[in-house]
Design an enzyme around this catalytic site. Structure first.
Site, PDB file in Angstrom:
ATOM      1  N   GLU A  46       0.804  -1.200   0.000  1.00 43.97           N
ATOM      2  CA  GLU A  46       0.000   0.000   0.000  1.00 43.97           C
ATOM      3  C   GLU A  46       0.856   1.277   0.000  1.00 43.97           C
ATOM      4  O   GLU A  46       1.810   1.383   0.774  1.00 43.97           O
ATOM      5  CB  GLU A  46      -0.886  -0.035   1.252  1.00 43.97           C
ATOM      6  CG  GLU A  46      -2.204   0.650   1.069  1.00 43.97           C
ATOM      7  CD  GLU A  46      -2.258   1.916   1.852  1.00 43.97           C
ATOM      8  OE1 GLU A  46      -1.507   2.026   2.840  1.00 43.97           O
ATOM      9  OE2 GLU A  46      -3.038   2.807   1.459  1.00 43.97           O
TER      10      GLU A  46
ATOM     11  N   CYS B 226      -2.189  -6.750   7.766  1.00 42.28           N
ATOM     12  CA  CYS B 226      -1.867  -5.312   7.881  1.00 42.28           C
ATOM     13  C   CYS B 226      -1.760  -4.887   9.345  1.00 42.28           C
ATOM     14  O   CYS B 226      -2.680  -5.114  10.135  1.00 42.28           O
ATOM     15  CB  CYS B 226      -2.937  -4.481   7.166  1.00 42.28           C
ATOM     16  SG  CYS B 226      -2.571  -2.724   7.263  1.00 42.28           S
TER      17      CYS B 226
ATOM     18  N   LYS C 229      -3.223 -13.788   3.052  1.00 39.33           N
ATOM     19  CA  LYS C 229      -1.939 -13.369   3.608  1.00 39.33           C
ATOM     20  C   LYS C 229      -2.129 -13.179   5.092  1.00 39.33           C
ATOM     21  O   LYS C 229      -3.051 -12.483   5.516  1.00 39.33           O
ATOM     22  CB  LYS C 229      -1.555 -12.045   2.941  1.00 39.33           C
ATOM     23  CG  LYS C 229      -0.380 -11.320   3.544  1.00 39.33           C
ATOM     24  CD  LYS C 229       0.860 -11.550   2.711  1.00 39.33           C
ATOM     25  CE  LYS C 229       2.037 -10.790   3.249  1.00 39.33           C
ATOM     26  NZ  LYS C 229       1.880  -9.345   3.176  1.00 39.33           N
TER      27      LYS C 229
ATOM     28  N   GLY D 109       9.068 -12.317   4.340  1.00 36.52           N
ATOM     29  CA  GLY D 109       9.696 -11.484   5.357  1.00 36.52           C
ATOM     30  C   GLY D 109      11.199 -11.560   5.340  1.00 36.52           C
ATOM     31  O   GLY D 109      11.783 -12.640   5.483  1.00 36.52           O
ATOM     32  N   GLU D 110      11.824 -10.383   5.128  1.00 33.80           N
ATOM     33  CA  GLU D 110      13.282 -10.231   5.256  1.00 33.80           C
ATOM     34  C   GLU D 110      14.093 -11.030   4.244  1.00 33.80           C
ATOM     35  O   GLU D 110      15.220 -11.433   4.551  1.00 33.80           O
ATOM     36  CB  GLU D 110      13.751 -10.591   6.675  1.00 33.80           C
ATOM     37  CG  GLU D 110      13.160  -9.724   7.776  1.00 33.80           C
ATOM     38  CD  GLU D 110      13.546  -8.249   7.692  1.00 33.80           C
ATOM     39  OE1 GLU D 110      14.688  -7.936   7.294  1.00 33.80           O
ATOM     40  OE2 GLU D 110      12.686  -7.413   8.009  1.00 33.80           O
TER      41      GLU D 110
HETATM   42  C1  LIG Z   1       4.811   0.341   2.931  1.00 33.14           C
HETATM   43  C2  LIG Z   1       4.284  -1.066   3.011  1.00 33.14           C
HETATM   44  C3  LIG Z   1       3.026  -1.349   2.516  1.00 33.14           C
HETATM   45  C4  LIG Z   1       2.514  -2.657   2.564  1.00 33.14           C
HETATM   46  N1  LIG Z   1       1.276  -2.912   2.060  1.00 33.14           N
HETATM   47  C5  LIG Z   1       0.798  -4.194   2.027  1.00 33.14           C
HETATM   48  C6  LIG Z   1      -0.454  -4.506   1.420  1.00 33.14           C
HETATM   49  O1  LIG Z   1      -1.173  -3.636   0.914  1.00 33.14           O
HETATM   50  N2  LIG Z   1      -0.836  -5.806   1.420  1.00 33.14           N
HETATM   51  C7  LIG Z   1      -0.064  -6.805   1.969  1.00 33.14           C
HETATM   52  O2  LIG Z   1      -0.453  -7.976   1.921  1.00 33.14           O
HETATM   53  N3  LIG Z   1       1.112  -6.523   2.553  1.00 33.14           N
HETATM   54  C8  LIG Z   1       1.558  -5.253   2.587  1.00 33.14           C
HETATM   55  N4  LIG Z   1       2.781  -4.982   3.172  1.00 33.14           N
HETATM   56  C9  LIG Z   1       3.556  -6.081   3.771  1.00 33.14           C
HETATM   57  C10 LIG Z   1       4.478  -6.739   2.738  1.00 33.14           C
HETATM   58  O3  LIG Z   1       3.696  -7.357   1.747  1.00 33.14           O
HETATM   59  C11 LIG Z   1       5.361  -7.805   3.383  1.00 33.14           C
HETATM   60  O4  LIG Z   1       4.545  -8.750   4.009  1.00 33.14           O
HETATM   61  C12 LIG Z   1       6.314  -7.227   4.424  1.00 33.14           C
HETATM   62  O5  LIG Z   1       6.903  -6.025   3.977  1.00 33.14           O
HETATM   63  C13 LIG Z   1       7.420  -8.235   4.772  1.00 33.14           C
HETATM   64  O6  LIG Z   1       8.063  -8.688   3.597  1.00 33.14           O
HETATM   65  P1  LIG Z   1       9.465  -8.043   3.098  1.00 33.14           P
HETATM   66  O7  LIG Z   1      10.442  -8.207   4.231  1.00 33.14           O
HETATM   67  O8  LIG Z   1       9.805  -8.855   1.875  1.00 33.14           O
HETATM   68  O9  LIG Z   1       9.193  -6.602   2.802  1.00 33.14           O
HETATM   69  C14 LIG Z   1       3.291  -3.691   3.141  1.00 33.14           C
HETATM   70  C15 LIG Z   1       4.569  -3.399   3.638  1.00 33.14           C
HETATM   71  C16 LIG Z   1       5.075  -2.115   3.579  1.00 33.14           C
HETATM   72  C17 LIG Z   1       6.455  -1.830   4.121  1.00 33.14           C
END
Ligand SMILES: Cc1cc2nc3c(=O)[nH]c(=O)nc-3n(C[C@H](O)[C@H](O)[C@H](O)COP(=O)(O)O)c2cc1C
Length: 307
Positions: free
Chosen positions: A2, A91, A132, A193-194
């Site tokens: 988002e 979220c 999710k 995640g990460e």
């Molecule tokens: C700014 C931001 C917006 C996000 N918006 C969504 C979203 O709309 N839907 C969703 O399922 N996850 C959303 N997430 C979570 C990510 O999909 C993901 O689960 C989370 O960042 C961990 O994964 P990563 O370490 O690969 O970033 C958002 C994360 C961030 C940082």
């Protein structure tokens, strides 16, 4: 994601290759059936076969707690061409959780079941309903119950962000806590995640026991990360990244988003700093720029300065 991964960013990132699927930013559902234009605004790809210009499928994501309203909007999403529907139970935003949306529902496995089964019943059987989740809200006690509830409701696949709502985005992600869920469920699980590089990917797969990984911020930090993880590329050089940053700026300017362009560029540079020291230097140079023409000039200058 988002506020970050809109259709333009999805286009830029998926053009680098290696992605099987994109999920939209979440669409917040309260108790009404939203008009089609809201779906098209969030997911313009619906007008083009629900694929990014480079051909990656894009699935619409819904967030809400009202089973009937979620079902009605899911039906509309697939009518408009979304290849299935993804449901957001991860979220962490306080405003969203206060109105019983997102991760707060991880305290109510029965509600998860009701939402997924209502959505499942509204979406044609050949299209997947996916979900999710995080490992929990304050703790991980209900992680397995929640995953089982999603499966019992008819989820075809679950992405597990390996942290609780309380953990926020603080490292580490607890990949090993995904493994017992994988053992008990029959449907595919995707770890999240990460994952920032190939060694995280290998460790995540080994510790979680799943092959498929969803990447979020990593794809913003290294735009061709999907192909890097597949062992098909090295991280793209900074020169190429900067060209993509400039392309984003140009598109925002020519497609009526001039006002937001400087903040979007800064937002992306902020993520790119994780993968590229050059992005950090550029961020420092442009951080006070508030006007699009000035930002475009600064980016051009930076491109000229690359040896
Ligand atoms: C700014 C931001 C917006 C996000 N918006 C969504 C979203 O709309 N839907 C969703 O399922 N996850 C959303 N997430 C979570 C990510 O999909 C993901 O689960 C989370 O960042 C961990 O994964 P990563 O370490 O690969 O970033 C958002 C994360 C961030 C940082």
């Amino acid at each position: 994601m988002e506020g970050v991964m809109d259709a333009t960013m999805r286009d830029i990132i998926t053009r680098q290759g290696g992605f099987d699927l994109c999920v939209t930013e979440f669409l917040r559902i309260v108790d009404e059936l939203l008009p089609s234009k809201v779906f098209y605004r969030l997911c313009p790809e619906l007008a083009h076969g629900a694929r990014t210009p480079s051909g990656t499928p894009v699935r619409l994501q819904l967030l809400g707690n009202n089973p009937e309203a979620m079902a009605a909007n899911a039906a509309r999403a697939v009518e408009l061409g979304s290849p299935g529907v993804d449901l957001n139970f991860g979220c962490p935003a306080k405003t969203v959780n206060r109105s019983r949306g997102g991760a707060i529902l991880l305290t109510e496995p029965d509600t998860l079941y009701e939402i997924v089964s209502a959505v499942r019943a509204a979406v044609p059987a050949q299209l997947p309903v996916t979900a999710k989740m995080r490992l929990g809200f304050d703790d991980t006690d209900l992680a397995l119950d929640n995953a089982l509830a999603l499966q019992a409701g008819g989820a075809a696949e679950i992405v597990i962000h390996a942290r609780t709502r309380k953990d926020g985005y603080k490292p580490p992600a607890y990949w090993p806590l995904i493994a017992p869920i994988v053992d008990r469920l029959d449907i595919p699980i995707v770890a999240n995640g990460e994952v920032w590089n190939a060694s995280d990917y290998a460790r995540c797969q080994q510790e979680s026991g799943v092959q498929a990984v969803m990447i979020g911020r990593g794809a913003l930090a290294v735009p061709n990360l999907a192909n890097v993880l597949r062992g098909q590329a090295s991280p793209m050089p900074w020169q190429q990244v900067l060209a993509e940053v400039m392309a984003l700026g140009e598109r925002d300017r020519t497609e009526g988003r001039e006002r937001y362009m400087p903040s979007r560029i800064k937002q992306w540079l902020n993520y790119l700093q994780i993968g590229y020291p050059e992005a950090e230097a550029l961020f420092m140079q442009v951080r006070r720029i508030g006007k699009a023409p000035e930002m475009a000039s600064a980016l051009q200058l930076a491109a000229l300065e690359i040896p």
